[in-house]
Design a protein around this motif. Structure first.
Motif, short mmCIF file in Angstrom:
data_model
loop_
_atom_site.label_atom_id
_atom_site.label_comp_id
_atom_site.label_asym_id
_atom_site.label_seq_id
_atom_site.Cartn_x
_atom_site.Cartn_y
_atom_site.Cartn_z
N ASP A 117 0.82 -1.21 0.00
CA ASP A 117 0.00 0.00 0.00
C ASP A 117 0.85 1.26 0.00
N PHE A 118 2.14 1.13 0.32
CA PHE A 118 3.01 2.30 0.41
C PHE A 118 3.37 2.87 -0.96
N ILE A 119 2.84 2.30 -2.05
CA ILE A 119 3.00 2.96 -3.35
C ILE A 119 2.05 4.16 -3.45
N PHE A 120 1.10 4.30 -2.52
CA PHE A 120 0.13 5.39 -2.53
C PHE A 120 0.51 6.48 -1.53
N ASN A 121 0.00 7.70 -1.76
CA ASN A 121 0.35 8.81 -0.87
C ASN A 121 -0.52 8.87 0.37
N GLY A 122 -1.58 8.09 0.44
CA GLY A 122 -2.40 8.04 1.65
C GLY A 122 -3.34 9.21 1.84
N GLU A 123 -3.63 9.94 0.77
CA GLU A 123 -4.52 11.10 0.89
C GLU A 123 -5.99 10.74 0.71
N ASP A 124 -6.27 9.64 0.03
CA ASP A 124 -7.68 9.32 -0.24
C ASP A 124 -7.95 7.81 -0.23
N GLY A 125 -7.33 7.09 0.71
CA GLY A 125 -7.61 5.66 0.86
C GLY A 125 -8.99 5.45 1.47
N ASP A 195 -2.87 7.29 16.26
CA ASP A 195 -4.30 7.11 15.97
C ASP A 195 -4.74 7.91 14.75
N ASP A 196 -3.76 8.49 14.02
CA ASP A 196 -4.10 9.29 12.84
C ASP A 196 -3.60 8.65 11.55
N GLN A 197 -3.24 7.37 11.59
CA GLN A 197 -2.93 6.62 10.38
C GLN A 197 -3.92 5.46 10.28
N LEU A 198 -4.56 5.33 9.14
CA LEU A 198 -5.56 4.29 8.94
C LEU A 198 -5.08 3.28 7.93
N ARG A 199 -5.29 2.00 8.25
CA ARG A 199 -4.89 0.89 7.39
C ARG A 199 -6.00 -0.17 7.39
N SER A 200 -5.86 -1.16 6.53
CA SER A 200 -6.72 -2.36 6.60
C SER A 200 -5.78 -3.54 6.87
N PRO A 201 -5.45 -3.80 8.14
CA PRO A 201 -4.43 -4.80 8.49
C PRO A 201 -4.72 -6.17 7.88
N THR A 202 -3.64 -6.87 7.53
CA THR A 202 -3.74 -8.14 6.81
C THR A 202 -3.13 -9.26 7.63
N TRP A 203 -3.92 -10.29 7.93
CA TRP A 203 -3.37 -11.47 8.60
C TRP A 203 -2.55 -12.25 7.58
N ARG A 265 5.24 8.38 6.32
CA ARG A 265 4.26 7.32 6.15
C ARG A 265 2.98 7.92 5.57
N PRO A 266 2.33 7.23 4.65
CA PRO A 266 1.05 7.73 4.13
C PRO A 266 -0.01 7.68 5.23
N PRO A 267 -0.82 8.73 5.39
CA PRO A 267 -1.76 8.78 6.51
C PRO A 267 -2.92 7.78 6.43
N LYS A 268 -3.50 7.60 5.26
CA LYS A 268 -4.67 6.73 5.15
C LYS A 268 -4.57 5.91 3.87
N THR A 269 -4.28 4.62 4.04
CA THR A 269 -4.26 3.75 2.86
C THR A 269 -5.43 2.77 2.96
N GLY A 270 -5.15 1.50 3.18
CA GLY A 270 -6.23 0.52 3.20
C GLY A 270 -6.72 0.23 1.80
N PHE A 271 -7.34 -0.94 1.64
CA PHE A 271 -7.73 -1.40 0.31
C PHE A 271 -9.21 -1.74 0.20
#
Length: 297
Positions: A117-125, A195-203, A265-271
């Motif tokens: 996900d770090f290929i993205f800037n995290g502005e609109d995940g 608490d200001d970085q959002l992800r979709s954690p992956t097992w 780090r990008p602030p908001k990624t997730g998929f």
């Protein structure tokens, strides 16, 4: 089916080995940096040491083994280390991936390339597969360049991007966010968690399963592979604490701007993972299910 794996000593690599070791129909050549760090006693698994920055050796080794499928999970993944050692990161993440893709093309093997996900800037995940890349650190840039190389060099390939992978295997050489949070919570140590970085954690078990689904189906293109739930690291800590009955008293909310990290780090990624669900029949476990299924002792 004969599979060649890079990054065998890592979390994903060892998880894949655990899923494959009892499958007699699969022969696995597992490669990694340095000596083997997992139980390689299974008859269908062999280990070889392979330096991804040695592109000649990478191509020669893969061509000698002639696998049907290559799962390229090996990479320099420590984000701050990539910022400090850009030449090494480029050699491993970009040139190493180019070499793997060249070898895959030369023997007509299907290539599964693991990205981030770090290929993205995290502005609109959260992001779909066709979202525009825009990495904010050198690690993300090298992984984006690796994706571009794979896409150009072979058309028999799939790129599996993933997010904040967590899990546990026996021979782990380094921690991940899940294990770090659990350890600190169990000890009652005072920690700061953003608490200001959002992800979709992956097992990691889900990521490994996605690799195997892709290996069997040989679907080409880009697939986003992650959990279904968006959360911050602080929320992860809350959910781990609740599951194990730990106190959150010493866990302090923190803003990412307070941390002195060498790489941004990008602030908001997730998929958004609908494509993987439809085409690969990928079905991730919930965060709660992963907590319940992980072997903690």
């Amino acid at each position: 089916m004969k599979i060649f794996l890079t990054g065998a000593n890592g979390l994903l690599g060892q998880t894949l080995i655990g899923q494959i070791k009892d499958k007699a129909t699969i022969e696995l050549i597992a490669s990694g940096s340095g000596s083997c760090r997992f139980d390689d006693s299974a008859q269908n698994i062999s280990y070889i040491s392979l330096d991804l920055s040695d592109t000649t050796a990478v191509i020669k080794t893969i061509e000698e083994h002639r696998p049907d499928v290559i799962i390229h999970g090996g990479a320099m993944t420590q984000v701050d280390d990539c910022e400090d050692a850009k030449a090494a990161a480029y050699r491993i993440n970009v040139m190493g991936s180019q070499a793997v893709a060249v070898a895959a093309c030369s023997i007509n093997a299907f290539l599964i390339h693991i990205s981030t996900d770090f290929i993205f800037n995290g502005e609109d995940g959260p992001y779909r597969e066709d979202a525009k890349a825009g990495p904010v650190n050198y690690y993300g840039l090298t992984k984006w360049m690796a994706e571009e190389a794979v896409s150009v060099l072979t058309d028999r390939s799939a790129i599996l991007r993933t997010v904040l992978v967590y899990g546990k295997v026996a021979g782990m050489s380094r921690s991940n966010i899940m294990l770090w949070l659990k350890e600190k919570l169990a000890l009652g140590e005072e920690i700061q968690v953003v608490d200001d970085q959002l992800r979709s954690p992956t097992w990691v078990e889900d990521l490994a399963e996605a690799c195997m689904l892709c290996a069997v189906k040989q679907k080409t293109g880009i697939f986003h592979i992650s959990g279904d739930e968006m959360m911050s690291p602080y929320e992860m800590a809350q959910r781990i604490a609740k599951y194990f009955g730990y106190s959150m008293q010493n866990v302090k909310k923190a803003n990412s701007s307070n941390f002195r990290q060498r790489a941004l780090r990008p602030p908001k990624t997730g998929f958004i993972i609908e494509k993987a669900k439809q085409e690969l029949e990928y079905q991730p476990h919930s965060f709660q299910e992963a907590l319940e299924r992980m072997v903690w002792e």
